[in-house]
Design a protein around this motif. Structure first.
Motif, mmCIF file in Angstrom:
data_model
loop_
_atom_site.group_PDB
_atom_site.id
_atom_site.type_symbol
_atom_site.label_atom_id
_atom_site.label_comp_id
_atom_site.label_asym_id
_atom_site.label_seq_id
_atom_site.Cartn_x
_atom_site.Cartn_y
_atom_site.Cartn_z
ATOM 1 N N ILE A 191 -50.055 7.965 -35.533
ATOM 2 C CA ILE A 191 -49.796 6.718 -34.810
ATOM 3 C C ILE A 191 -50.534 6.694 -33.478
ATOM 4 O O ILE A 191 -50.467 7.670 -32.706
ATOM 5 C CB ILE A 191 -48.264 6.579 -34.570
ATOM 6 N N LEU A 192 -51.209 5.589 -33.224
ATOM 7 C CA LEU A 192 -51.827 5.389 -31.913
ATOM 8 C C LEU A 192 -50.743 4.828 -30.999
ATOM 9 O O LEU A 192 -50.205 3.748 -31.257
ATOM 10 C CB LEU A 192 -52.999 4.403 -32.025
ATOM 11 N N VAL A 193 -50.375 5.592 -29.959
ATOM 12 C CA VAL A 193 -49.307 5.157 -29.059
ATOM 13 C C VAL A 193 -49.937 4.778 -27.720
ATOM 14 O O VAL A 193 -50.438 5.642 -26.991
ATOM 15 C CB VAL A 193 -48.251 6.274 -28.867
ATOM 16 N N GLU A 194 -49.924 3.481 -27.418
ATOM 17 C CA GLU A 194 -50.548 3.013 -26.176
ATOM 18 C C GLU A 194 -49.524 2.787 -25.070
ATOM 19 O O GLU A 194 -49.876 2.730 -23.897
ATOM 20 C CB GLU A 194 -51.336 1.735 -26.453
ATOM 21 N N ASP A 195 -48.278 2.609 -25.470
ATOM 22 C CA ASP A 195 -47.180 2.470 -24.508
ATOM 23 C C ASP A 195 -45.887 2.743 -25.278
ATOM 24 O O ASP A 195 -45.927 2.904 -26.495
ATOM 25 C CB ASP A 195 -47.186 1.053 -23.905
ATOM 26 N N TYR A 196 -44.732 2.751 -24.560
ATOM 27 C CA TYR A 196 -43.478 3.091 -25.242
ATOM 28 C C TYR A 196 -43.307 2.316 -26.555
ATOM 29 O O TYR A 196 -42.944 2.882 -27.570
ATOM 30 C CB TYR A 196 -42.271 2.784 -24.350
ATOM 31 N N PHE A 197 -43.567 1.022 -26.514
ATOM 32 C CA PHE A 197 -43.327 0.215 -27.707
ATOM 33 C C PHE A 197 -44.593 -0.436 -28.247
ATOM 34 O O PHE A 197 -44.532 -1.434 -28.939
ATOM 35 C CB PHE A 197 -42.211 -0.807 -27.436
ATOM 36 N N LYS A 198 -45.718 0.142 -27.879
ATOM 37 C CA LYS A 198 -46.981 -0.369 -28.408
ATOM 38 C C LYS A 198 -47.576 0.720 -29.299
ATOM 39 O O LYS A 198 -48.288 1.614 -28.836
ATOM 40 C CB LYS A 198 -47.916 -0.716 -27.239
ATOM 41 N N MET A 199 -47.221 0.658 -30.561
ATOM 42 C CA MET A 199 -47.627 1.708 -31.495
ATOM 43 C C MET A 199 -48.299 1.070 -32.715
ATOM 44 O O MET A 199 -47.888 0.010 -33.167
ATOM 45 C CB MET A 199 -46.398 2.488 -31.978
ATOM 46 N N LYS A 200 -49.316 1.763 -33.209
ATOM 47 C CA LYS A 200 -50.036 1.249 -34.376
ATOM 48 C C LYS A 200 -50.282 2.411 -35.354
ATOM 49 O O LYS A 200 -50.771 3.473 -34.934
ATOM 50 C CB LYS A 200 -51.375 0.686 -33.877
ATOM 51 N N ILE A 201 -49.961 2.202 -36.612
ATOM 52 C CA ILE A 201 -50.158 3.271 -37.607
ATOM 53 C C ILE A 201 -51.643 3.378 -37.958
ATOM 54 O O ILE A 201 -52.272 2.404 -38.366
ATOM 55 C CB ILE A 201 -49.318 3.004 -38.879
ATOM 56 N N LEU A 202 -52.198 4.578 -37.757
ATOM 57 C CA LEU A 202 -53.621 4.801 -38.063
ATOM 58 C C LEU A 202 -53.793 5.361 -39.475
ATOM 59 O O LEU A 202 -54.845 5.216 -40.093
ATOM 60 C CB LEU A 202 -54.234 5.793 -37.069
ATOM 61 N N GLY A 203 -52.767 6.016 -39.963
ATOM 62 C CA GLY A 203 -52.839 6.593 -41.297
ATOM 63 C C GLY A 203 -51.492 7.177 -41.664
ATOM 64 O O GLY A 203 -50.649 7.417 -40.787
ATOM 65 N N GLN A 204 -51.290 7.381 -42.955
ATOM 66 C CA GLN A 204 -50.017 7.962 -43.388
ATOM 67 C C GLN A 204 -50.149 8.541 -44.784
ATOM 68 O O GLN A 204 -51.166 8.339 -45.443
ATOM 69 C CB GLN A 204 -48.903 6.931 -43.337
ATOM 70 N N THR A 205 -49.083 9.195 -45.229
ATOM 71 C CA THR A 205 -49.171 9.796 -46.551
ATOM 72 C C THR A 205 -49.178 8.721 -47.631
ATOM 73 O O THR A 205 -48.497 7.704 -47.517
ATOM 74 C CB THR A 205 -48.038 10.813 -46.807
ATOM 75 N N LEU A 206 -49.962 8.991 -48.670
ATOM 76 C CA LEU A 206 -50.030 8.053 -49.787
ATOM 77 C C LEU A 206 -48.954 8.376 -50.814
ATOM 78 O O LEU A 206 -48.709 7.610 -51.723
ATOM 79 C CB LEU A 206 -51.411 8.146 -50.453
ATOM 80 N N ASP A 207 -48.323 9.536 -50.665
ATOM 81 C CA ASP A 207 -47.300 9.930 -51.640
ATOM 82 C C ASP A 207 -46.188 10.735 -50.953
ATOM 83 O O ASP A 207 -45.354 10.161 -50.270
ATOM 84 C CB ASP A 207 -47.936 10.693 -52.811
ATOM 85 N N ASP A 208 -46.191 12.065 -51.083
ATOM 86 C CA ASP A 208 -45.110 12.870 -50.497
ATOM 87 C C ASP A 208 -45.322 13.073 -48.997
ATOM 88 O O ASP A 208 -46.460 13.096 -48.517
ATOM 89 C CB ASP A 208 -45.087 14.266 -51.149
ATOM 90 N N ALA A 209 -44.221 13.269 -48.275
ATOM 91 C CA ALA A 209 -44.308 13.659 -46.864
ATOM 92 C C ALA A 209 -44.555 15.169 -46.800
ATOM 93 O O ALA A 209 -44.251 15.890 -47.758
ATOM 94 C CB ALA A 209 -43.006 13.322 -46.162
ATOM 95 N N ILE A 210 -45.084 15.640 -45.679
ATOM 96 C CA ILE A 210 -45.395 17.077 -45.576
ATOM 97 C C ILE A 210 -44.131 17.945 -45.729
ATOM 98 O O ILE A 210 -44.154 18.971 -46.420
ATOM 99 C CB ILE A 210 -46.193 17.401 -44.284
ATOM 100 N N GLY A 211 -43.033 17.529 -45.124
ATOM 101 C CA GLY A 211 -41.786 18.307 -45.232
ATOM 102 C C GLY A 211 -41.295 18.346 -46.677
ATOM 103 O O GLY A 211 -40.789 19.365 -47.158
#
Ligand code: KG4
Ligand code: ZN
Length: 339
Positions: free
Chosen positions: A148-168
């Motif tokens: 996530i690109l975090v520019e301020d407390y509530f200014k967040m943009k998803i840059l990428g994420q898992t296409l299937d399972d989470a790492i955990g």
């Protein structure tokens, strides 16, 4: 806004931990977590059992958090709760409890995005350095893997994420295949400490851009075990430490390659971790060496704030309260909440 002290009750019930926390301004006075051991024997969270356990835990947990903090319930300024993402049945308990208590105390309720909270937990007042904006937020848990690109407390943009399972989830599923209990992540971490991480090699998925994938690795791991066990039925026991170290290396190296790519692409040098997997010791070690090489500044939460907890919900409540951001009593949980 006057400069009166702000007291927030934070409530977290998105998955299998019931947690309540009291914050005075940005300082945590109490952070009580009731873990649900019931899921261990099923090797994963059973949603129906989780909501039932939240139901019986929520009042005692909130009561303990208040007692531990020495704050009287009438002093509360607002109640913050997890609206999502998470399991619907679990979210309902925390949401409706918060709304009911808010109504009876005549104080505002504030809804919180669980994933934002995993990152904003870094703004709790403690002896750790706070990150400056902008930064690359990396949320790594049993349910999520997001960049996530975090520019301020509530200014967040998803840059990428898992296409299937989470790492955990990948840690937990691979761990289950070698007979470890749930959650297997911490156990793999421990067993890997005396293992040879170069002993077994698994392919790294080729996903373009900021997205990541873990399901192929899990399948490759299962096939590998199957093949080896055909030759030696004690293969897992005979090689447990090396197996753990090797699969851990693969799962974390996959993550690190994406962090590297996204910091370059977005011209970022601050990396802020959140979620249960940020406790992983191989990840921390690799980040240490990589940050020297790449001139990164890395922020890892204190251990008690890496896994699900209500203090992280409370700090978001505090930040929103200061901005007069409140929720209506019509607010309903949102299992797939995004931002
Ligand atoms: O953030 P969290 O408590 O709950 C979710 O929102 O999912 O994360 C739990 C996840 C589990 O999958 C667990 O196996 C993993 O975090 N985990 C670890 C470690 N500690 C917890 N994975 C690898 N190494 C660890 N030391
Ligand atoms: Zn979480």
């Amino acid at each position: 806004m006057s400069n009166k002290d702000i007291y927030i009750l934070g409530i977290e019930s998105s998955c299998d931990d019931t947690s309540a926390s009291i914050l005075k301004n940005s300082k945590v006075l109490s952070n009580v977590i009731a873990n649900q051991n019931i899921h261990k024997k099923y090797g994963g969270v059973v949603p129906e059992l989780a909501s039932r356990a939240h139901l019986s835990n929520i009042i005692p947990v909130v009561d303990s958090a208040l007692k531990e903090s020495n704050v009287s319930i009438n002093k509360l300024s607002a109640i913050a709760f997890t609206r999502g993402p998470g399991l619907m049945g679990s979210l309902i308990i925390g949401t409706e409890f918060a709304k009911g208590l808010g109504l009876s105390l005549n104080i505002p309720v504030i809804d919180v995005n669980h994933m934002q909270a995993h990152l904003l937990v870094h703004f709790i007042k403690n002896d750790l350095k706070k990150p400056l904006f902008p930064f690359l937020g990396v949320t790594i848990s049993g349910g999520h893997t997001q960049f996530i690109l975090v520019e301020d407390y509530f200014k967040m943009k998803i840059l990428g994420q898992t296409l299937d399972d989470a790492i955990g989830e990948a840690f937990d599923k691979c761990g289950k295949k070698i007979g470890l209990g749930y959650p297997a992540g911490p156990e793999i971490d421990k067993l890997a400490k005396i293992g040879d991480e170069l002993r077994f090699k698994f392919p790294l998925p080729r996903v373009k851009g900021g997205d990541i994938s873990y399901s192929g690795t899990k399948t490759a791991f299962i096939n590998f075990l199957h093949k080896e066990k055909n030759q030696n039925k004690n293969f897992i026991n005979d090689n447990l430490n090396d197996i753990c170290a090797s699969i851990q290396k693969n799962l974390i190296d996959n993550l690190l390659s994406k962090i590297e790519l996204l910091t370059i692409e977005n011209n970022l040098n601050r990396i802020v971790l959140g979620g249960g997997v940020s406790a992983n010791s191989y990840l921390k070690k690799k980040l240490d060496t990589e940050s020297e090489k790449n001139n990164w500044e890395v922020f890892i939460p204190k251990l008690e704030y890496t896994t699900d907890n209500a203090a992280m919900i409370g700090i978001v409540g505090h930040l929103k309260y200061k901005e007069s951001i409140e929720s209506s009593l019509n607010t309903t949980p949102s299992p797939r909440l995004t931002f």
